[in-house]
Design a protein around this motif. Structure first.
Motif, PDB file in Angstrom:
ATOM      1  N   ARG A 131       0.835  -1.203   0.000  1.00 35.77           N
ATOM      2  CA  ARG A 131       0.000   0.000   0.000  1.00 35.77           C
ATOM      3  C   ARG A 131       0.867   1.249   0.000  1.00 35.77           C
ATOM      4  O   ARG A 131       0.571   2.224  -0.681  1.00 35.77           O
ATOM      5  CB  ARG A 131      -0.926  -0.033   1.226  1.00 35.77           C
ATOM      6  CG  ARG A 131      -1.786   1.191   1.425  1.00 35.77           C
ATOM      7  CD  ARG A 131      -2.903   0.955   2.428  1.00 35.77           C
ATOM      8  NE  ARG A 131      -2.597   0.064   3.530  1.00 35.77           N
ATOM      9  CZ  ARG A 131      -1.833   0.406   4.581  1.00 35.77           C
ATOM     10  NH1 ARG A 131      -1.326   1.613   4.683  1.00 35.77           N
ATOM     11  NH2 ARG A 131      -1.605  -0.481   5.538  1.00 35.77           N
ATOM     12  N   GLN A 132       1.940   1.227   0.783  1.00 41.71           N
ATOM     13  CA  GLN A 132       2.813   2.392   0.924  1.00 41.71           C
ATOM     14  C   GLN A 132       4.265   1.912   0.884  1.00 41.71           C
ATOM     15  O   GLN A 132       4.833   1.548   1.916  1.00 41.71           O
ATOM     16  CB  GLN A 132       2.515   3.088   2.256  1.00 41.71           C
ATOM     17  CG  GLN A 132       2.973   4.516   2.295  1.00 41.71           C
ATOM     18  CD  GLN A 132       2.627   5.172   3.622  1.00 41.71           C
ATOM     19  OE1 GLN A 132       1.913   4.596   4.475  1.00 41.71           O
ATOM     20  NE2 GLN A 132       3.134   6.374   3.824  1.00 41.71           N
ATOM     21  N   PRO A 133       4.843   1.871  -0.331  1.00 41.29           N
ATOM     22  CA  PRO A 133       6.183   1.281  -0.497  1.00 41.29           C
ATOM     23  C   PRO A 133       7.188   1.883   0.496  1.00 41.29           C
ATOM     24  O   PRO A 133       7.213   3.092   0.713  1.00 41.29           O
ATOM     25  CB  PRO A 133       6.545   1.640  -1.935  1.00 41.29           C
ATOM     26  CG  PRO A 133       5.228   1.789  -2.632  1.00 41.29           C
ATOM     27  CD  PRO A 133       4.292   2.352  -1.606  1.00 41.29           C
ATOM     28  N   GLY A 134       7.979   0.999   1.116  1.00 40.49           N
ATOM     29  CA  GLY A 134       9.005   1.446   2.051  1.00 40.49           C
ATOM     30  C   GLY A 134       8.544   1.536   3.488  1.00 40.49           C
ATOM     31  O   GLY A 134       9.354   1.775   4.386  1.00 40.49           O
ATOM     32  N   SER A 135       7.245   1.350   3.747  1.00 42.77           N
ATOM     33  CA  SER A 135       6.737   1.520   5.110  1.00 42.77           C
ATOM     34  C   SER A 135       6.940   0.273   5.972  1.00 42.77           C
ATOM     35  O   SER A 135       6.838   0.328   7.190  1.00 42.77           O
ATOM     36  CB  SER A 135       5.251   1.906   5.088  1.00 42.77           C
ATOM     37  OG  SER A 135       4.469   0.880   4.505  1.00 42.77           O
ATOM     38  N   GLY A 136       7.213  -0.875   5.327  1.00 41.39           N
ATOM     39  CA  GLY A 136       7.398  -2.110   6.081  1.00 41.39           C
ATOM     40  C   GLY A 136       6.243  -3.075   5.876  1.00 41.39           C
ATOM     41  O   GLY A 136       5.296  -2.769   5.135  1.00 41.39           O
ATOM     42  N   CYS A 137       6.346  -4.245   6.519  1.00 41.67           N
ATOM     43  CA  CYS A 137       5.299  -5.258   6.380  1.00 41.67           C
ATOM     44  C   CYS A 137       4.831  -5.680   7.765  1.00 41.67           C
ATOM     45  O   CYS A 137       5.564  -6.340   8.496  1.00 41.67           O
ATOM     46  CB  CYS A 137       5.817  -6.469   5.606  1.00 41.67           C
ATOM     47  SG  CYS A 137       4.648  -7.845   5.577  1.00 41.67           S
ATOM     48  N   ALA A 138       3.624  -5.271   8.110  1.00 37.80           N
ATOM     49  CA  ALA A 138       3.087  -5.597   9.440  1.00 37.80           C
ATOM     50  C   ALA A 138       2.713  -7.072   9.556  1.00 37.80           C
ATOM     51  O   ALA A 138       2.571  -7.595  10.659  1.00 37.80           O
ATOM     52  CB  ALA A 138       1.867  -4.723   9.733  1.00 37.80           C
ATOM     53  N   ALA A 139       2.549  -7.746   8.413  1.00 40.15           N
ATOM     54  CA  ALA A 139       2.120  -9.141   8.456  1.00 40.15           C
ATOM     55  C   ALA A 139       3.228 -10.069   8.965  1.00 40.15           C
ATOM     56  O   ALA A 139       2.941 -11.121   9.528  1.00 40.15           O
ATOM     57  CB  ALA A 139       1.667  -9.591   7.069  1.00 40.15           C
ATOM     58  N   LEU A 140       4.494  -9.678   8.764  1.00 41.48           N
ATOM     59  CA  LEU A 140       5.609 -10.559   9.154  1.00 41.48           C
ATOM     60  C   LEU A 140       5.517 -10.968  10.614  1.00 41.48           C
ATOM     61  O   LEU A 140       5.716 -12.123  10.956  1.00 41.48           O
ATOM     62  CB  LEU A 140       6.947  -9.843   8.915  1.00 41.48           C
ATOM     63  CG  LEU A 140       7.381  -9.668   7.467  1.00 41.48           C
ATOM     64  CD1 LEU A 140       8.681  -8.869   7.424  1.00 41.48           C
ATOM     65  CD2 LEU A 140       7.561 -11.021   6.800  1.00 41.48           C
ATOM     66  N   GLU A 141       5.249  -9.991  11.474  1.00 40.90           N
ATOM     67  CA  GLU A 141       5.159 -10.256  12.912  1.00 40.90           C
ATOM     68  C   GLU A 141       3.707 -10.244  13.380  1.00 40.90           C
ATOM     69  O   GLU A 141       3.449 -10.279  14.582  1.00 40.90           O
ATOM     70  CB  GLU A 141       5.940  -9.193  13.700  1.00 40.90           C
ATOM     71  CG  GLU A 141       7.395  -9.049  13.296  1.00 40.90           C
ATOM     72  CD  GLU A 141       8.217 -10.260  13.720  1.00 40.90           C
ATOM     73  OE1 GLU A 141       7.883 -10.856  14.760  1.00 40.90           O
ATOM     74  OE2 GLU A 141       9.155 -10.620  12.989  1.00 40.90           O
ATOM     75  N   GLY A 142       2.781 -10.130  12.460  1.00 47.70           N
ATOM     76  CA  GLY A 142       1.384  -9.949  12.830  1.00 47.70           C
ATOM     77  C   GLY A 142       0.564 -11.216  12.653  1.00 47.70           C
ATOM     78  O   GLY A 142       1.082 -12.333  12.658  1.00 47.70           O
ATOM     79  N   LEU A 143      -0.750 -11.001  12.498  1.00 45.06           N
ATOM     80  CA  LEU A 143      -1.662 -12.125  12.296  1.00 45.06           C
ATOM     81  C   LEU A 143      -1.585 -12.536  10.828  1.00 45.06           C
ATOM     82  O   LEU A 143      -2.328 -12.032   9.986  1.00 45.06           O
ATOM     83  CB  LEU A 143      -3.078 -11.719  12.699  1.00 45.06           C
ATOM     84  CG  LEU A 143      -3.237 -11.418  14.195  1.00 45.06           C
ATOM     85  CD1 LEU A 143      -4.611 -10.832  14.473  1.00 45.06           C
ATOM     86  CD2 LEU A 143      -3.008 -12.674  15.034  1.00 45.06           C
ATOM     87  N   ASN A 144      -0.628 -13.430  10.535  1.00 42.10           N
ATOM     88  CA  ASN A 144      -0.343 -13.770   9.142  1.00 42.10           C
ATOM     89  C   ASN A 144      -0.907 -15.132   8.753  1.00 42.10           C
ATOM     90  O   ASN A 144      -0.394 -15.788   7.848  1.00 42.10           O
ATOM     91  CB  ASN A 144       1.163 -13.716   8.887  1.00 42.10           C
ATOM     92  CG  ASN A 144       1.952 -14.480   9.948  1.00 42.10           C
ATOM     93  OD1 ASN A 144       1.493 -15.510  10.431  1.00 42.10           O
ATOM     94  ND2 ASN A 144       3.115 -13.964  10.309  1.00 42.10           N
ATOM     95  N   ARG A 145      -1.976 -15.524   9.387  1.00 45.73           N
ATOM     96  CA  ARG A 145      -2.568 -16.834   9.141  1.00 45.73           C
ATOM     97  C   ARG A 145      -2.927 -17.060   7.673  1.00 45.73           C
ATOM     98  O   ARG A 145      -2.835 -18.164   7.151  1.00 45.73           O
ATOM     99  CB  ARG A 145      -3.824 -16.957  10.021  1.00 45.73           C
ATOM    100  CG  ARG A 145      -4.491 -18.289   9.967  1.00 45.73           C
ATOM    101  CD  ARG A 145      -5.524 -18.416  11.081  1.00 45.73           C
ATOM    102  NE  ARG A 145      -6.117 -19.720  11.025  1.00 45.73           N
ATOM    103  CZ  ARG A 145      -7.149 -20.007  10.257  1.00 45.73           C
ATOM    104  NH1 ARG A 145      -7.715 -19.057   9.536  1.00 45.73           N
ATOM    105  NH2 ARG A 145      -7.629 -21.230  10.211  1.00 45.73           N
ATOM    106  N   MET A 146      -3.405 -15.983   6.998  1.00 46.74           N
ATOM    107  CA  MET A 146      -3.850 -16.121   5.608  1.00 46.74           C
ATOM    108  C   MET A 146      -2.708 -15.895   4.615  1.00 46.74           C
ATOM    109  O   MET A 146      -2.930 -15.938   3.411  1.00 46.74           O
ATOM    110  CB  MET A 146      -4.967 -15.106   5.311  1.00 46.74           C
ATOM    111  CG  MET A 146      -6.227 -15.236   6.159  1.00 46.74           C
ATOM    112  SD  MET A 146      -7.080 -16.800   5.957  1.00 46.74           S
ATOM    113  CE  MET A 146      -7.771 -16.631   4.306  1.00 46.74           C
ATOM    114  N   ASN A 147      -1.505 -15.617   5.078  1.00 47.15           N
ATOM    115  CA  ASN A 147      -0.456 -15.133   4.174  1.00 47.15           C
ATOM    116  C   ASN A 147       0.332 -16.250   3.492  1.00 47.15           C
ATOM    117  O   ASN A 147       0.086 -17.426   3.709  1.00 47.15           O
ATOM    118  CB  ASN A 147       0.446 -14.152   4.930  1.00 47.15           C
ATOM    119  CG  ASN A 147      -0.262 -12.845   5.223  1.00 47.15           C
ATOM    120  OD1 ASN A 147      -1.140 -12.792   6.073  1.00 47.15           O
ATOM    121  ND2 ASN A 147       0.070 -11.798   4.499  1.00 47.15           N
ATOM    122  N   ALA A 148       1.300 -15.816   2.674  1.00 53.15           N
ATOM    123  CA  ALA A 148       1.992 -16.716   1.751  1.00 53.15           C
ATOM    124  C   ALA A 148       3.077 -17.534   2.429  1.00 53.15           C
ATOM    125  O   ALA A 148       3.651 -17.120   3.437  1.00 53.15           O
ATOM    126  CB  ALA A 148       2.594 -15.894   0.611  1.00 53.15           C
TER     127      ALA A 148
END
Lengths: 327, 218
Positions: A131-148
């Motif tokens: 969504r906002q390049p360079g801002s980071g990825c909250a999913a890495l340490e977050g609720l990433n149950r649906m992620n890749a």
């Protein structure tokens, strides 16, 4: 929602010309784009309505495949008797996605280009490189149950949410486009999606103003087809894992297999490893598990989604057992 | 009792709501900023005004709208057709289901301006001079609701499910997608999965739809 200039185009070249301008977007069904515009994740200044363009219809090609117009709705595609008879996994995959209301609006082209449903892409209070390049990825340490779990690096672990595209990937679909300057090209579906790399905000190889005109399906390969989807509720939910498989076999052995996964990567994940493991293999659980192990060899979980790795292997096994009738 | 005193005044809840809508509309005339509560500035909005002709329940309407107006907001806020409900406003609940050109859609996820010339049917258009639509009557008979908020969407969706089934459309519950499926309870449930009921009146909703299916068959 941010204000925008709305334009309904009646010819392809003027639609592409307007859409090539900065901050412009095509809109067809709008079921994903309008949702994102309400949240101001998408903020087009120009909205080009392509619903009046002559991009409908499903016709047979000279090679006995199908050409599907970009504006054919998901409902119409799933209900088309040519598709139901020759490409049943495509009907199954489409019907496994969304709801009747959404499928009546969603189009073939739009389904391919829909954006991820990663919760952090939607949550504008959290960092998100897509969504906002360079801002980071909250999913890495977050609720990433649906992620890749495959094909991604630490800057973005979002998955592509389509079911339809997984079936089309197993079918070797080709995407026909036209650019603002009138140039046309054909893109294999597996080459449509860009790996996140350093620019997860750029999801496909399409250029500004380049419009999907149609999707071509080659003649169906020999063998039986299946689409199997695993999700949190029985209907109207995105895939945790899905498998599209086409398997030709004799009494004891696989002759030819195609395997694509959904819900595990930034794109529908065609597995050459699973396919080569299956070629010539016996019709046994051992073979199906070996294919799953090969397919998920390089997979990596991020905590909450670790379960997807064994789930993908088991879903593949179940799909192969069902499609070969060797449960 | 509250109920009888309401009756004695000859005021129904619906009349009261409609009166509120008119009062609201009048105040919008007085202060146009109120009519554009979701607008970041009047200058931006006025540059994106569009005129849209819609056919709603057989009547032609011409509206001047901000291009951002969803079909749902056009129905509710501009035409006073409040039968269509706003639940989630993001395509997840189905309360806003209407029928456009014969097909059910989520009116919250489409712009009114994209439907110029389209035929829109809402819950208000289902009944006629002879009485309720058979699906409405079946929902009443089967008590297929509790709070009723999702009901207009459920009924519009169910009416369209029958149309889709008559056209031979398969669903995810159809074992062989090339076959012409019967509308079993499993088929009804799958086809209605885009309409969520917070009160969980699903068994009676399925029963109501089954009644209409069986009525059509005989």
């Amino acid at each position: 929602m941010k204000p925008f200039h709305y334009e309904r185009s009646s010819d392809i070249s003027s639609a592409c010309a307007v859409a090539a301008r900065p901050a412009s977007k095509f809109i067809a069904g709008g079921t994903n784009l309008i949702d994102l515009m309400k949240l101001e994740i998408e903020t087009p200044a120009n909205l080009v309505d392509i619903n009046a363009l002559p991009l409908g219809g499903i016709e047979e090609t000279s090679e006995h495949g199908l050409r599907i117009g970009a504006l054919v709705t998901n409902s119409a595609l799933a209900a088309d008797m040519k598709v139901r008879l020759k490409y049943p996994l495509l009907s199954q995959a489409i019907l496994a996605g969304a709801s009747g209301q959404l499928r009546n609006k969603a189009t073939t082209g739009g389904n391919l280009l829909q954006r991820t449903r990663c919760p952090y892409f939607y949550d504008t209070t959290k960092p998100c490189n897509k969504r906002q390049p360079g801002s980071g990825c909250a999913a890495l340490e977050g609720l990433n149950r649906m992620n890749a779990v495959l094909g991604v690096k630490d800057n973005c672990i979002a998955v592509h949410p389509s079911d339809m595209a997984v079936a089309m990937t197993a079918l070797d679909a080709r995407i026909e486009t036209i650019a603002a300057d009138g140039a046309t090209r054909t893109i294999p579906i597996d080459g449509l999606y860009r790996a996140p790399g350093d620019t997860p905000n750029i999801e496909t190889v399409l250029q500004p103003g380049e419009l999907i005109k149609s999707v071509v399906l080659p003649p169906p390969p020999p063998g039986r087809q299946i689409y199997r989807k695993v999700r949190d509720r029985a209907s109207y939910a995105f895939a945790l894992v899905s498998v599209a498989a086409i398997v030709a076999h004799d009494k004891n052995h696989v002759q030819d297999a195609r395997v694509a996964f959904g819900g595990i990567s930034y794109k529908p994940w065609r597995s050459a490893e699973a396919e080569s493991t299956l070629a010539g293999a016996s019709l046994t659980r051992l073979s199906y598990d070996a294919a799953g192990t090969a397919a998920l060899k390089n997979a990596r979980g991020y905590g909450h989604n670790d379960f997807k790795i064994p789930l993908a292997r088991r879903t593949l096994r179940a799909a192969l057992a069902e499609v070969t009738g060797t449960i | 009792m509250k109920q009888s005193s309401d009756r004695s005044l000859g005021v129904t809840r619906r009349r009261l709501l409609e009166a509120g809508t008119v009062a609201g509309a009048l105040s919008f005339v007085g202060d146009p900023r109120l009519a554009q509560a979701d607008t970041s500035s009047d200058a931006e909005a006025s540059s994106n005004l569009v005129t849209v002709g819609l056919q709603i329940n057989g009547r032609a309407h011409t509206l001047a709208l901000d291009s951002r107006t969803t079909l749902l907001d056009a129905l509710r806020e501009h035409l006073g057709l409040t039968g269509t409900k706003k639940g989630c406003d993001q395509g997840q609940c189905g309360a806003c289901t209407v029928i456009v050109n014969g097909r059910r859609i989520n009116s919250c996820l489409t712009l009114a301006v994209m439907h110029a010339g389209d035929e829109v049917s809402t819950i208000e258009g289902l009944a006629n001079d002879d009485g309720l639509h058979p699906m409405q009557a079946a929902f009443v008979r089967r008590d297929a609701l509790q709070c009723g908020y999702c009901t207009p969407g459920q009924i519009c969706s169910a009416v369209a499910v029958l149309t889709e089934h008559k056209a031979g459309w398969p669903s995810y519950a159809t074992a062989d997608v090339a076959s012409e499926p019967m509308l079993t309870d499993a088929e009804i449930r799958e086809r209605m999965s885009g309409n969520i009921c917070r009160c969980s009146a699903y068994p009676n909703i399925v029963a109501a739809i089954r009644d209409v299916v069986e009525g059509d068959r005989t």
